[in-house]
Design a protein around this motif. Sequence first.
Motif, PDB file in Angstrom:
ATOM      1  N   SER A  46       1.052  33.419   2.883  1.00 32.26           N
ATOM      2  CA  SER A  46       2.364  33.966   2.524  1.00 32.26           C
ATOM      3  C   SER A  46       3.226  34.302   3.737  1.00 32.26           C
ATOM      4  N   LEU A  47       2.657  34.341   4.923  1.00 26.48           N
ATOM      5  CA  LEU A  47       3.437  34.658   6.120  1.00 26.48           C
ATOM      6  C   LEU A  47       4.374  33.509   6.456  1.00 26.48           C
ATOM      7  N   SER A  48       5.665  33.790   6.493  1.00 24.34           N
ATOM      8  CA  SER A  48       6.657  32.748   6.774  1.00 24.34           C
ATOM      9  C   SER A  48       6.650  32.417   8.260  1.00 24.34           C
ATOM     10  N   PRO A  49       6.862  31.169   8.619  1.00 22.44           N
ATOM     11  CA  PRO A  49       6.908  30.801  10.041  1.00 22.44           C
ATOM     12  C   PRO A  49       8.134  31.411  10.711  1.00 22.44           C
ATOM     13  N   PRO A  50       8.080  31.712  11.992  1.00 27.42           N
ATOM     14  CA  PRO A  50       9.231  32.306  12.689  1.00 27.42           C
ATOM     15  C   PRO A  50      10.405  31.339  12.754  1.00 27.42           C
ATOM     16  N   ALA A  51      11.568  31.886  13.073  1.00 26.71           N
ATOM     17  CA  ALA A  51      12.779  31.072  13.163  1.00 26.71           C
ATOM     18  C   ALA A  51      12.637  30.049  14.289  1.00 26.71           C
ATOM     19  N   GLY A  52      13.062  28.837  14.015  1.00 30.61           N
ATOM     20  CA  GLY A  52      12.972  27.767  14.993  1.00 30.61           C
ATOM     21  C   GLY A  52      11.636  27.058  15.033  1.00 30.61           C
ATOM     22  N   TYR A  53      10.705  27.450  14.181  1.00 25.57           N
ATOM     23  CA  TYR A  53       9.380  26.819  14.158  1.00 25.57           C
ATOM     24  C   TYR A  53       9.489  25.472  13.447  1.00 25.57           C
ATOM     25  N   THR A  54       8.934  24.437  14.035  1.00 24.39           N
ATOM     26  CA  THR A  54       8.955  23.104  13.444  1.00 24.39           C
ATOM     27  C   THR A  54       7.570  22.723  12.947  1.00 24.39           C
ATOM     28  N   CYS A  55       7.546  21.750  12.084  1.00 27.92           N
ATOM     29  CA  CYS A  55       6.283  21.298  11.489  1.00 27.92           C
ATOM     30  C   CYS A  55       5.404  20.663  12.559  1.00 27.92           C
ATOM     31  N   HIS A  56       4.134  21.045  12.549  1.00 30.94           N
ATOM     32  CA  HIS A  56       3.167  20.492  13.491  1.00 30.94           C
ATOM     33  C   HIS A  56       2.448  19.323  12.837  1.00 30.94           C
ATOM     34  N   GLU A  57       2.063  18.325  13.638  1.00 32.08           N
ATOM     35  CA  GLU A  57       1.455  17.126  13.086  1.00 32.08           C
ATOM     36  C   GLU A  57       0.064  17.370  12.520  1.00 32.08           C
ATOM     37  N   ARG A  58      -0.580  18.463  12.894  1.00 32.82           N
ATOM     38  CA  ARG A  58      -1.902  18.780  12.359  1.00 32.82           C
ATOM     39  C   ARG A  58      -1.916  20.062  11.541  1.00 32.82           C
ATOM     40  N   ARG A  59      -1.292  21.096  12.041  1.00 34.49           N
ATOM     41  CA  ARG A  59      -1.321  22.404  11.357  1.00 34.49           C
ATOM     42  C   ARG A  59      -0.231  22.529  10.311  1.00 34.49           C
ATOM     43  N   GLY A  60       0.784  21.661  10.355  1.00 37.87           N
ATOM     44  CA  GLY A  60       1.885  21.795   9.415  1.00 37.87           C
ATOM     45  C   GLY A  60       2.731  23.006   9.738  1.00 37.87           C
ATOM     46  N   LEU A  64       0.843  -1.197   0.000  1.00 39.21           N
ATOM     47  CA  LEU A  64       0.000   0.000   0.000  1.00 39.21           C
ATOM     48  C   LEU A  64       0.875   1.243   0.000  1.00 39.21           C
ATOM     49  N   PRO A  65       0.660   2.184  -0.917  1.00 32.30           N
ATOM     50  CA  PRO A  65       1.495   3.386  -0.963  1.00 32.30           C
ATOM     51  C   PRO A  65       0.996   4.484  -0.037  1.00 32.30           C
ATOM     52  N   ARG A  66       0.394   4.109   1.089  1.00 37.52           N
ATOM     53  CA  ARG A  66      -0.137   5.109   2.009  1.00 37.52           C
ATOM     54  C   ARG A  66       0.866   5.358   3.123  1.00 37.52           C
ATOM     55  N   PHE A  67       0.879   6.587   3.605  1.00 32.79           N
ATOM     56  CA  PHE A  67       1.802   6.972   4.667  1.00 32.79           C
ATOM     57  C   PHE A  67       1.004   7.586   5.804  1.00 32.79           C
ATOM     58  N   ILE A  68       1.072   6.953   6.962  1.00 32.19           N
ATOM     59  CA  ILE A  68       0.462   7.512   8.164  1.00 32.19           C
ATOM     60  C   ILE A  68       1.400   8.569   8.709  1.00 32.19           C
ATOM     61  N   PHE A  69       0.919   9.795   8.816  1.00 31.20           N
ATOM     62  CA  PHE A  69       1.791  10.930   9.093  1.00 31.20           C
ATOM     63  C   PHE A  69       2.510  10.757  10.428  1.00 31.20           C
ATOM     64  N   SER A  70       3.802  11.034  10.390  1.00 30.67           N
ATOM     65  CA  SER A  70       4.653  10.982  11.576  1.00 30.67           C
ATOM     66  C   SER A  70       5.794  11.956  11.372  1.00 30.67           C
ATOM     67  N   LEU A  71       6.207  12.616  12.452  1.00 27.38           N
ATOM     68  CA  LEU A  71       7.297  13.590  12.372  1.00 27.38           C
ATOM     69  C   LEU A  71       8.665  12.938  12.450  1.00 27.38           C
ATOM     70  N   GLU A 117      -2.836  10.901   6.319  1.00 27.57           N
ATOM     71  CA  GLU A 117      -3.189  11.776   7.426  1.00 27.57           C
ATOM     72  C   GLU A 117      -2.251  12.972   7.426  1.00 27.57           C
ATOM     73  N   GLY A 118      -2.484  13.871   8.389  1.00 29.93           N
ATOM     74  CA  GLY A 118      -1.592  15.005   8.584  1.00 29.93           C
ATOM     75  C   GLY A 118      -2.015  16.237   7.815  1.00 29.93           C
ATOM     76  N   PRO A 119      -1.163  17.251   7.785  1.00 37.43           N
ATOM     77  CA  PRO A 119      -1.506  18.510   7.097  1.00 37.43           C
ATOM     78  C   PRO A 119      -1.692  18.340   5.595  1.00 37.43           C
ATOM     79  N   TRP A 120      -1.054  17.310   4.996  1.00 32.89           N
ATOM     80  CA  TRP A 120      -1.163  17.066   3.557  1.00 32.89           C
ATOM     81  C   TRP A 120      -2.000  15.824   3.282  1.00 32.89           C
ATOM     82  N   ARG A 121      -3.020  15.608   4.076  1.00 30.92           N
ATOM     83  CA  ARG A 121      -3.821  14.404   3.922  1.00 30.92           C
ATOM     84  C   ARG A 121      -4.568  14.415   2.589  1.00 30.92           C
ATOM     85  N   MET A 122      -4.739  13.204   2.052  1.00 35.68           N
ATOM     86  CA  MET A 122      -5.444  12.970   0.792  1.00 35.68           C
ATOM     87  C   MET A 122      -4.726  13.590  -0.396  1.00 35.68           C
TER      88      MET A 122
END
Length: 461
Positions: free
Chosen positions: A386-400, A200-207, A279-284
Amino acid sequence: MENNDNLRKELYCVLFPGVVKNDEKAIQCMGGIKALSQHYTQANKKRLGFSFQPDNPFMKKIYADAKPTAGVLFKLKVKKTKSGNEVKKEVISTSIVGTVKKINRFESMCDFQYLPLSTPHREGDKPQCLIEQIIPSGLDELNSILEPTPLFITPSNFTRSDKPITYCYTEKRYVTKDMMKGESTNDEVHKTRMERSLHLPRFIFSLNEELPTEPNEYYIKLRNARQALNPSLEEEYNTVAKLFEERPIWSLNLVKFHTKIKLSSLKVIMPCLALYMREGPWRMLWTRFGYDPRKEPGSRIYQTLDFRMRHAAGVHSMVSTRDEFVHCKKKDRIKNLSKSAIDDLSIEDTVYEGAVYFRPGMAPTQRQIYYQYCDVYLPEVQELVSLSPPAGYTCHERRGWLPPDTDQLCRDHIFRYVMQTLLANRVKYEDGVGTGGESSSDDADEAANASVAEVDESINT
């Protein structure tokens, strides 16, 4: 013969499975005038249902399909004369009512019909219907919860097929331990079914988990096998590969909209080029192999935006559901699979612009749509993305890579534009019908803006 001009008049025929003595009750058994009208306008999408007891939900409906035919409906006037015990019939006149090009036949199997009845405890007592006691008819008092209720259990499901089928019973219906270990077995059917559930080419989102960088060999072999039978698959593969070079993340509907490639071919091509994010911010969405959106802040523009119509101002009823928008019967899907690649696109392969893009003045094609932020061409939405995330911001499992409540703000902006468009079109239509089309568009826009402002105030309060 009279009224030969009626041959141009087309009629819609329904073969009622019974003797009609009351026209209103017969129409009610088929869902009423509304159900008949919907089936007439969407004969290829909806099936006509029939129930012997429309008020009883414990009865399974039988369905009729619209089939092409060639027929003529005649109206006969017969004169009956009785002489003794014999009745003589004489045709006085005949006239043509119209022609029939489509006919509905109830050929499906009538399943078990259930009626909740109370069991009589004494001789001479008659069983009573319990529908009114089981199904609530309104707001009941709290005491109704404490009172004993009649016991009536319906079956878990009804017959799944419309017509009788031949079923071959076998002992090996479930996967055994030997099959799980991969040991040899003579069950050729289960070998094929196990292959369907592998790779299955599906990926369950994980950081933390790494994304695969190459496709599975199973899909490469499958594509080569299909390409040997269908040489045009190579050209379609190159077309989709160019799209992923231009943009790393795509939705399946967006690929179908740009390429007009059938779903049967995309099922083979997409797993060879991209990974499906379950799953995750890029689900489907499908992410190109070698591209990790969790490490690229710029991938926030490709995240999934789940937009659903709200019930405010009645705009929810102005947009059809997904089942009403694309509803293909099982037998039609089987026919589509047997078509060649030269045939036109089926209902499943057709994607409209409103299902993948949103611009001012557009209305969604259904009540729930999954957009990508970069495909929502609204200045308010593009400013938020278009607003860039602040320095040191990491990807969130839901909001990305987006800040909190960004999705809710974007939904509010989209809904405001959708509501303004739908209400403006409704006001124009009503004014055109009432005044003969003499009303100006400025008045319609002002009325729509006023309705939007009223709903916004109700939401904020």
